[in-house]
Write an enzyme that holds these catalytic residues in place. Structure first.
Site, PDB file in Angstrom:
ATOM      1  N   HIS A 106      19.335  16.784  -7.422  1.00 58.72           N
ATOM      2  CA  HIS A 106      20.082  15.560  -7.137  1.00 58.72           C
ATOM      3  C   HIS A 106      19.181  14.351  -6.928  1.00 58.72           C
ATOM      4  O   HIS A 106      19.595  13.212  -7.162  1.00 58.72           O
ATOM      5  CB  HIS A 106      20.957  15.757  -5.893  1.00 58.72           C
TER       6      HIS A 106
ATOM      7  N   LEU B 151      23.556  25.932  -3.304  1.00 56.70           N
ATOM      8  CA  LEU B 151      23.475  25.351  -4.649  1.00 56.70           C
ATOM      9  C   LEU B 151      22.219  24.512  -4.820  1.00 56.70           C
ATOM     10  O   LEU B 151      22.030  23.874  -5.851  1.00 56.70           O
ATOM     11  CB  LEU B 151      24.725  24.498  -4.923  1.00 56.70           C
ATOM     12  N   PHE B 152      21.364  24.474  -3.814  1.00 57.39           N
ATOM     13  CA  PHE B 152      19.996  23.957  -3.904  1.00 57.39           C
ATOM     14  C   PHE B 152      19.916  22.490  -4.338  1.00 57.39           C
ATOM     15  O   PHE B 152      18.949  22.088  -5.003  1.00 57.39           O
ATOM     16  CB  PHE B 152      19.153  24.819  -4.854  1.00 57.39           C
ATOM     17  N   CYS B 153      20.885  21.677  -3.960  1.00 59.01           N
ATOM     18  CA  CYS B 153      20.899  20.262  -4.349  1.00 59.01           C
ATOM     19  C   CYS B 153      20.738  20.106  -5.863  1.00 59.01           C
ATOM     20  O   CYS B 153      20.105  19.166  -6.347  1.00 59.01           O
ATOM     21  CB  CYS B 153      19.811  19.470  -3.622  1.00 59.01           C
ATOM     22  N   ALA B 154      21.308  21.055  -6.589  1.00 61.10           N
ATOM     23  CA  ALA B 154      21.320  21.013  -8.047  1.00 61.10           C
ATOM     24  C   ALA B 154      22.648  21.617  -8.504  1.00 61.10           C
ATOM     25  O   ALA B 154      22.693  22.561  -9.283  1.00 61.10           O
ATOM     26  CB  ALA B 154      20.141  21.783  -8.630  1.00 61.10           C
TER      27      ALA B 154
END
Length: 453
Positions: free
Chosen positions: A129, A374-377
């Site tokens: 992100h 979701l790992f900032c992705a």
């Protein structure tokens, strides 16, 4: 361990000393264990060398660019020497500028503010992100997730061929995925961008801690990374690259340090003459400790030798991947396939487990820290998991939106400070949890899975 793996182990360097390597944590099942920090992709521990350098400087801390006193002068020299050290670490061009920021996110938002009018931005949906979202005020083209490095280049070439050829354009791409760890074809993407008159910025947040990054060899226009992923967690980041767009843009922040001259006008307003150096975008009192810590980390990694560091990391990657491959219920996530080169970042799901539940059990029962979610992705992880429903366990991530499946994954990540024992304990823990189940009961609290008391 195979003969070849054992031989490889003898040829790689020892882990670099990091803070926290002897920290013990309690287990819900009783007793304590040395903490296995396997979430380097979020924030790597501080190198002992970085901590020692910062501690030695701390008594001499003073204001930067603002004082005539000895400590201020010393701190100013330290800050500017740090800029030169990081510039050399990145192999920048002679006329490039290096701006100290707060993080990769801050760096890319700064560049987004400096885009020329009418600039078109091209970014893959696979980005973190930090590099996916800053371009909202520009004309953005989001590119679908490629399934091979060649497809990534071809996708970009098609998109750039269809763009307005007369206006400025920027491509933003990661060097290594924060989800899969896979290396992206940065040099080839840069060549494609330049053929079509576009510039390119490299998000090196996950690349710089693991591999050398040369602005000149990769032929990128800018590079951004964070200190806290480079073993220097003191609140600083870097944006380095071409000066023209940065000099032409209004300062990222208005204030002291960015201004060269401020005068009152007869009509009551003020006229401002801004710096044209990196100071233009470094308003306020600089984070000298953050900048110095990044420079210290750059020196430590360079002195350790990236050839040795990469060899050791590849050895650890092979151990983790081999261990996970022995558990049929584990699916490792990948865009480019099993043979794709990668850094020490591996994400996976476990059949029959919600990933938050699995990560909580790793922590509470084995003293292993990993990441779940979701790992900032989000677009990338949803692409990788979209066709694979998960069985919801008794613990889960925050509720999904109406009509959506609750998707999340587990990420294990490691680097220069990771000892063999940590990855061996992780692999054994995965095997035991899958075969025997959790020993404790868990519940969801504020969207997190935690041990039930």
């Amino acid at each position: 361990m195979s003969v070849s793996t054992a031989a490889a182990a003898r040829t790689v360097c020892a882990p670099l000393p990091v803070l926290g390597r002897d920290v013990t944590v309690p287990l819900v099942t009783g007793g304590e264990v040395t903490y296995a920090a396997l979430d380097y992709a979020a924030s790597a521990p501080a190198l002992q060398r970085v901590w020692d350098d910062v501690a030695a400087y701390a008594p001499y801390y003073g204001s930067v660019h603002r004082g005539a006193g000895y400590l201020s002068q010393l701190s100013t020299d330290l800050f500017e020497n740090a800029r030169r050290t990081v510039t050399e670490f990145l192999d920048c061009r002679p006329d490039d500028q290096l701006v100290f920021t707060r993080s990769t996110t801050d760096s890319l938002n700064l560049l987004a503010r400096a885009l020329p009018a009418g600039c078109q931005v091209f970014v893959f949906e696979t980005e973190h992100h930090a590099s996916l979202l800053p371009w909202q005020d520009a004309r953005v083209t989001y590119l679908n997730a490629p399934r091979t490095p060649r497809q990534a280049v071809e996708t970009l070439e098609r998109a750039l061929a269809d763009r307005d050829p007369h206006g400025p354009a920027l491509v933003c791409v990661t060097g290594a995925s924060n989800v899969t760890g896979e290396l992206w074809p940065v040099r080839e993407l840069a060549a494609a961008a330049h053929v079509h008159g576009a510039r390119i910025v490299l998000d090196a947040a996950q690349l710089a801690p693991h591999h050398p990054v040369s602005v000149q060899e990769l032929d990128v226009d800018w590079v951004a990374f964070s200190g806290h992923k480079l073993y220097a967690p003191f609140g600083a980041g870097v944006l380095a690259g071409r000066a023209d767009w940065l000099v032409a843009a209004d300062p990222y922040l208005a204030g002291g340090g960015a201004s060269r001259k401020v005068t009152r006008r007869e009509d009551g307003g003020v006229d401002v003459e801004w710096h044209e150096s990196a100071a233009r975008h470094e308003a306020g009192s600089p984070n000298v400790i953050g900048a110095y810590s990044i420079a210290s980390a750059c020196k430590a990694l360079t002195e350790a030798g990236f050839d040795s560091l990469v060899a050791r990391e590849e050895y650890l990657i092979a151990k983790v991947r081999a261990g996970l491959a022995e558990v049929p219920q584990v699916k490792v996530l990948s865009l480019f396939g099993d043979d794709a080169p990668r850094v020490g970042v591996i994400s996976f799901v476990v059949e029959g487990w919600n990933s938050s539940h699995f990560a909580a059990a790793l922590s509470a029962e084995y003293g292993i820290g990993v990441r779940d979610g979701l790992f900032c992705a989000h677009p990338l992880v949803r692409t990788l998991l979209g066709s694979d429903p998960q069985t919801q366990g008794e613990c889960g991530a925050p509720e999904a939106a109406p009509g959506e499946k609750s998707l999340n994954a587990i990420r294990v990540s490691f680097g220069a400070g990771t000892p063999d024992e940590h990855v061996e304990r992780f692999v054994n823990a995965v095997r035991e949890l899958v075969s025997e189940g959790a020993q404790w009961q868990y519940r969801t609290e504020d969207g997190r899975c935690v041990p039930a008391v």
